[in-house]
Design a protein around this motif. Structure first.
Motif, PDB file in Angstrom:
ATOM      1  N   SER A 104      -7.309  -1.644  -6.534  1.00  0.00           N
ATOM      2  CA  SER A 104      -6.248  -2.588  -6.204  1.00  0.00           C
ATOM      3  C   SER A 104      -5.750  -3.265  -7.465  1.00  0.00           C
ATOM      4  O   SER A 104      -6.481  -3.365  -8.453  1.00  0.00           O
ATOM      5  CB  SER A 104      -6.755  -3.679  -5.256  1.00  0.00           C
ATOM      6  OG  SER A 104      -7.264  -3.132  -4.071  1.00  0.00           O
ATOM      7  N   ASP A 158       0.865  -1.174   0.000  1.00  0.00           N
ATOM      8  CA  ASP A 158       0.000   0.000   0.000  1.00  0.00           C
ATOM      9  C   ASP A 158       0.901   1.222   0.000  1.00  0.00           C
ATOM     10  O   ASP A 158       2.106   1.112  -0.247  1.00  0.00           O
ATOM     11  CB  ASP A 158      -0.979  -0.027   1.178  1.00  0.00           C
ATOM     12  CG  ASP A 158      -0.312  -0.113   2.543  1.00  0.00           C
ATOM     13  OD1 ASP A 158       0.886   0.220   2.657  1.00  0.00           O
ATOM     14  OD2 ASP A 158      -0.995  -0.489   3.503  1.00  0.00           O
ATOM     15  N   ALA A 159       0.364   2.381   0.299  1.00  0.00           N
ATOM     16  CA  ALA A 159       1.144   3.620   0.233  1.00  0.00           C
ATOM     17  C   ALA A 159       2.338   3.619   1.181  1.00  0.00           C
ATOM     18  O   ALA A 159       3.321   4.322   0.951  1.00  0.00           O
ATOM     19  CB  ALA A 159       0.248   4.817   0.523  1.00  0.00           C
ATOM     20  N   SER A 160       2.287   2.805   2.221  1.00  0.00           N
ATOM     21  CA  SER A 160       3.382   2.779   3.195  1.00  0.00           C
ATOM     22  C   SER A 160       4.525   1.860   2.767  1.00  0.00           C
ATOM     23  O   SER A 160       5.583   1.873   3.393  1.00  0.00           O
ATOM     24  CB  SER A 160       2.866   2.368   4.571  1.00  0.00           C
ATOM     25  OG  SER A 160       2.427   1.027   4.542  1.00  0.00           O
ATOM     26  N   GLY A 161       4.329   1.075   1.738  1.00  0.00           N
ATOM     27  CA  GLY A 161       5.377   0.182   1.254  1.00  0.00           C
ATOM     28  C   GLY A 161       4.846  -1.214   1.021  1.00  0.00           C
ATOM     29  O   GLY A 161       3.649  -1.468   1.126  1.00  0.00           O
ATOM     30  N   LEU A 181      -1.731  -5.278  -4.306  1.00  0.00           N
ATOM     31  CA  LEU A 181      -1.374  -3.873  -4.118  1.00  0.00           C
ATOM     32  C   LEU A 181      -2.638  -3.043  -3.964  1.00  0.00           C
ATOM     33  O   LEU A 181      -3.508  -3.034  -4.841  1.00  0.00           O
ATOM     34  CB  LEU A 181      -0.561  -3.367  -5.316  1.00  0.00           C
ATOM     35  CG  LEU A 181       0.712  -4.143  -5.624  1.00  0.00           C
ATOM     36  CD1 LEU A 181       1.341  -3.634  -6.911  1.00  0.00           C
ATOM     37  CD2 LEU A 181       1.677  -4.077  -4.464  1.00  0.00           C
ATOM     38  N   ASN A 182      -2.732  -2.349  -2.836  1.00  0.00           N
ATOM     39  CA  ASN A 182      -3.869  -1.500  -2.524  1.00  0.00           C
ATOM     40  C   ASN A 182      -3.501  -0.072  -2.932  1.00  0.00           C
ATOM     41  O   ASN A 182      -2.621   0.529  -2.332  1.00  0.00           O
ATOM     42  CB  ASN A 182      -4.173  -1.595  -1.030  1.00  0.00           C
ATOM     43  CG  ASN A 182      -5.412  -0.853  -0.635  1.00  0.00           C
ATOM     44  OD1 ASN A 182      -6.263  -0.570  -1.447  1.00  0.00           O
ATOM     45  ND2 ASN A 182      -5.503  -0.539   0.629  1.00  0.00           N
ATOM     46  N   HIS A 183      -4.169   0.475  -3.949  1.00  0.00           N
ATOM     47  CA  HIS A 183      -3.847   1.801  -4.467  1.00  0.00           C
ATOM     48  C   HIS A 183      -4.689   2.915  -3.861  1.00  0.00           C
ATOM     49  O   HIS A 183      -4.201   4.028  -3.661  1.00  0.00           O
ATOM     50  CB  HIS A 183      -4.035   1.852  -5.991  1.00  0.00           C
ATOM     51  CG  HIS A 183      -3.255   0.824  -6.731  1.00  0.00           C
ATOM     52  ND1 HIS A 183      -1.889   0.790  -6.765  1.00  0.00           N
ATOM     53  CD2 HIS A 183      -3.668  -0.247  -7.464  1.00  0.00           C
ATOM     54  CE1 HIS A 183      -1.482  -0.220  -7.502  1.00  0.00           C
ATOM     55  NE2 HIS A 183      -2.542  -0.868  -7.917  1.00  0.00           N
ATOM     56  N   GLU A 184      -5.957   2.626  -3.623  1.00  0.00           N
ATOM     57  CA  GLU A 184      -6.882   3.679  -3.166  1.00  0.00           C
ATOM     58  C   GLU A 184      -7.961   3.053  -2.321  1.00  0.00           C
ATOM     59  O   GLU A 184      -8.437   1.966  -2.597  1.00  0.00           O
ATOM     60  CB  GLU A 184      -7.523   4.330  -4.413  1.00  0.00           C
ATOM     61  CG  GLU A 184      -8.461   5.453  -4.139  1.00  0.00           C
ATOM     62  CD  GLU A 184      -9.053   6.018  -5.429  1.00  0.00           C
ATOM     63  OE1 GLU A 184     -10.190   6.480  -5.363  1.00  0.00           O
ATOM     64  OE2 GLU A 184      -8.389   5.994  -6.472  1.00  0.00           O
ATOM     65  N   PRO A 199      -6.823   1.754   4.018  1.00  0.00           N
ATOM     66  CA  PRO A 199      -5.515   1.081   3.999  1.00  0.00           C
ATOM     67  C   PRO A 199      -5.623  -0.354   4.450  1.00  0.00           C
ATOM     68  O   PRO A 199      -6.503  -0.706   5.217  1.00  0.00           O
ATOM     69  CB  PRO A 199      -4.677   1.899   4.984  1.00  0.00           C
ATOM     70  CG  PRO A 199      -5.673   2.531   5.879  1.00  0.00           C
ATOM     71  CD  PRO A 199      -6.912   2.767   5.058  1.00  0.00           C
TER      72      PRO A 199
END
Length: 134
Positions: free
Chosen positions: A106, A39-42, A124-127, A130
């Motif tokens: 995702s 996700d956005a954190s890695g 992968l989570n894009h939006e 979280p």
């Protein structure tokens, strides 16, 4: 053995239905023994067992946020080779009380084995909300 849209649709139908009821037995068949979650954190490697154990906590997070079960809106596959397909997805999850639905985006990297079964090897989570840490 190339994938077909109906094969992918069936896979995501099973994945969605099993996820709605947190049917870990069925979800076990959807994921590789270990996979990459990001996700956005890695990104981080996750064991299938750890992920499945975290699902009730994730469902609680959605419920506490007033978000219902997500429904897929679109699946856009890109065949990478004979064994891998990248599927970009969009989902809509209703809000309690009729508020604006949550849009989730995702991507999934799926491996297709010699028998034609798909397993997620990357998520992968894009939006959207979280991913909970597993």
């Amino acid at each position: 053995m190339p994938e077909t849209q109906p094969d992918l649709n069936r896979f995501f139908d099973v994945f969605t239905q099993a996820g709605d009821g947190i049917d870990t037995e069925t979800l076990t068949g959807c994921f590789a023994e270990s996979f990459l979650a990001g996700d956005a954190s890695g990104a981080r490697p996750v064991s299938r067992q750890t992920f499945l154990q975290a699902l009730p906590r994730r469902a609680k997070m959605f419920a506490e946020a007033g978000v219902g079960p997500a429904v897929p809106d679109s699946l856009t596959p890109e065949r990478l080779d004979d064994h891998y397909v990248l599927v970009r997805t969009t989902w809509t999850a209703p809000r309690a009380g009729g508020g604006a639905p949550v849009r989730l985006v995702s991507s999934y990297l799926l491996h297709r084995d010699e028998l034609g079964a798909y397993r997620m090897v990357a998520y992968l989570n894009h939006e959207g909300l979280p991913l909970s840490r597993t």
